[in-house]
Write a protein that holds these residues in place. Structure first.
Motif, PDB file in Angstrom:
ATOM      1  N   LEU A 265       0.830  -1.210   0.000  1.00 34.41           N
ATOM      2  CA  LEU A 265       0.000   0.000   0.000  1.00 34.41           C
ATOM      3  C   LEU A 265       0.865   1.261   0.000  1.00 34.41           C
ATOM      4  O   LEU A 265       0.512   2.268  -0.618  1.00 34.41           O
ATOM      5  CB  LEU A 265      -0.928  -0.003   1.213  1.00 34.41           C
ATOM      6  CG  LEU A 265      -2.038  -1.046   1.180  1.00 34.41           C
ATOM      7  CD1 LEU A 265      -2.782  -1.066   2.514  1.00 34.41           C
ATOM      8  CD2 LEU A 265      -2.999  -0.780   0.042  1.00 34.41           C
ATOM      9  N   GLU A 266       1.986   1.210   0.680  1.00 31.57           N
ATOM     10  CA  GLU A 266       2.917   2.345   0.684  1.00 31.57           C
ATOM     11  C   GLU A 266       3.463   2.604  -0.717  1.00 31.57           C
ATOM     12  O   GLU A 266       3.577   3.744  -1.156  1.00 31.57           O
ATOM     13  CB  GLU A 266       4.067   2.046   1.647  1.00 31.57           C
ATOM     14  CG  GLU A 266       5.075   3.145   1.768  1.00 31.57           C
ATOM     15  CD  GLU A 266       4.651   4.269   2.676  1.00 31.57           C
ATOM     16  OE1 GLU A 266       5.295   5.326   2.617  1.00 31.57           O
ATOM     17  OE2 GLU A 266       3.680   4.095   3.412  1.00 31.57           O
ATOM     18  N   ILE A 267       3.783   1.534  -1.445  1.00 35.05           N
ATOM     19  CA  ILE A 267       4.283   1.672  -2.815  1.00 35.05           C
ATOM     20  C   ILE A 267       3.217   2.297  -3.708  1.00 35.05           C
ATOM     21  O   ILE A 267       3.500   3.193  -4.510  1.00 35.05           O
ATOM     22  CB  ILE A 267       4.737   0.299  -3.351  1.00 35.05           C
ATOM     23  CG1 ILE A 267       6.006  -0.144  -2.612  1.00 35.05           C
ATOM     24  CG2 ILE A 267       4.964   0.335  -4.856  1.00 35.05           C
ATOM     25  CD1 ILE A 267       6.381  -1.591  -2.862  1.00 35.05           C
ATOM     26  N   VAL A 268       1.963   1.858  -3.566  1.00 35.27           N
ATOM     27  CA  VAL A 268       0.872   2.409  -4.372  1.00 35.27           C
ATOM     28  C   VAL A 268       0.664   3.883  -4.036  1.00 35.27           C
ATOM     29  O   VAL A 268       0.489   4.722  -4.929  1.00 35.27           O
ATOM     30  CB  VAL A 268      -0.426   1.600  -4.143  1.00 35.27           C
ATOM     31  CG1 VAL A 268      -1.630   2.292  -4.752  1.00 35.27           C
ATOM     32  CG2 VAL A 268      -0.271   0.194  -4.705  1.00 35.27           C
ATOM     33  N   ARG A 269       0.715   4.228  -2.747  1.00 40.07           N
ATOM     34  CA  ARG A 269       0.522   5.627  -2.342  1.00 40.07           C
ATOM     35  C   ARG A 269       1.632   6.513  -2.904  1.00 40.07           C
ATOM     36  O   ARG A 269       1.368   7.601  -3.429  1.00 40.07           O
ATOM     37  CB  ARG A 269       0.518   5.726  -0.816  1.00 40.07           C
ATOM     38  CG  ARG A 269       0.215   7.105  -0.309  1.00 40.07           C
ATOM     39  CD  ARG A 269       0.464   7.158   1.168  1.00 40.07           C
ATOM     40  NE  ARG A 269       1.902   7.085   1.378  1.00 40.07           N
ATOM     41  CZ  ARG A 269       2.588   7.950   2.119  1.00 40.07           C
ATOM     42  NH1 ARG A 269       1.964   8.884   2.765  1.00 40.07           N
ATOM     43  NH2 ARG A 269       3.870   7.831   2.244  1.00 40.07           N
ATOM     44  N   ASP A 270       2.872   6.039  -2.827  1.00 43.53           N
ATOM     45  CA  ASP A 270       3.983   6.821  -3.364  1.00 43.53           C
ATOM     46  C   ASP A 270       3.838   7.017  -4.871  1.00 43.53           C
ATOM     47  O   ASP A 270       4.080   8.110  -5.393  1.00 43.53           O
ATOM     48  CB  ASP A 270       5.315   6.144  -3.055  1.00 43.53           C
ATOM     49  CG  ASP A 270       5.688   6.256  -1.590  1.00 43.53           C
ATOM     50  OD1 ASP A 270       5.066   7.074  -0.871  1.00 43.53           O
ATOM     51  OD2 ASP A 270       6.591   5.519  -1.154  1.00 43.53           O
ATOM     52  N   ALA A 271       3.437   5.973  -5.573  1.00 40.38           N
ATOM     53  CA  ALA A 271       3.256   6.082  -7.027  1.00 40.38           C
ATOM     54  C   ALA A 271       2.138   7.068  -7.357  1.00 40.38           C
ATOM     55  O   ALA A 271       2.253   7.853  -8.306  1.00 40.38           O
ATOM     56  CB  ALA A 271       2.943   4.710  -7.614  1.00 40.38           C
ATOM     57  N   TYR A 272       1.067   7.059  -6.577  1.00 41.96           N
ATOM     58  CA  TYR A 272      -0.055   7.978  -6.803  1.00 41.96           C
ATOM     59  C   TYR A 272       0.406   9.429  -6.652  1.00 41.96           C
ATOM     60  O   TYR A 272       0.119  10.283  -7.496  1.00 41.96           O
ATOM     61  CB  TYR A 272      -1.178   7.652  -5.823  1.00 41.96           C
ATOM     62  CG  TYR A 272      -2.346   8.597  -5.864  1.00 41.96           C
ATOM     63  CD1 TYR A 272      -3.243   8.570  -6.920  1.00 41.96           C
ATOM     64  CD2 TYR A 272      -2.545   9.527  -4.851  1.00 41.96           C
ATOM     65  CE1 TYR A 272      -4.318   9.439  -6.963  1.00 41.96           C
ATOM     66  CE2 TYR A 272      -3.610  10.396  -4.881  1.00 41.96           C
ATOM     67  CZ  TYR A 272      -4.500  10.352  -5.934  1.00 41.96           C
ATOM     68  OH  TYR A 272      -5.556  11.217  -5.969  1.00 41.96           O
TER      69      TYR A 272
END
Length: 82
Positions: free
Chosen positions: A42-49
């Protein structure tokens, strides 16, 4: 007046886990690992967003945000001390 007390000797025995306690420890470890993996994903997805928002030059809102909802605040009830 000095008093010296000797500490009682404690024998430590390490007993290997067997059966249900072993299975519970293994399942608990797998659960913790999966939970951390989910959080990292989820952290990776948030950073990408947020990187994508920066790339598209999307700016934060112009109007200041407030933690309080609009309108008149409700009157607080006070309770009598017991």
């Amino acid at each position: 007046m000095e008093t010296t007390q000797e500490k009682a000797r404690v024998d430590v025995r390490i007993e290997p886990l067997r059966g249900l306690p072993l299975a519970l420890e293994v399942v608990g470890g797998i659960g913790r690992t999966l939970g951390l993996t989910l959080l990292w994903g989820l952290e990776i997805v948030r950073d990408a967003y947020f990187r994508r928002l920066d790339r598209f030059n999307v700016r934060p809102r112009h109007k200041r945000a407030s933690a309080f909802p609009p309108g008149q605040p409700k009157k607080q009830r006070t309770t009598a001390p017991r």
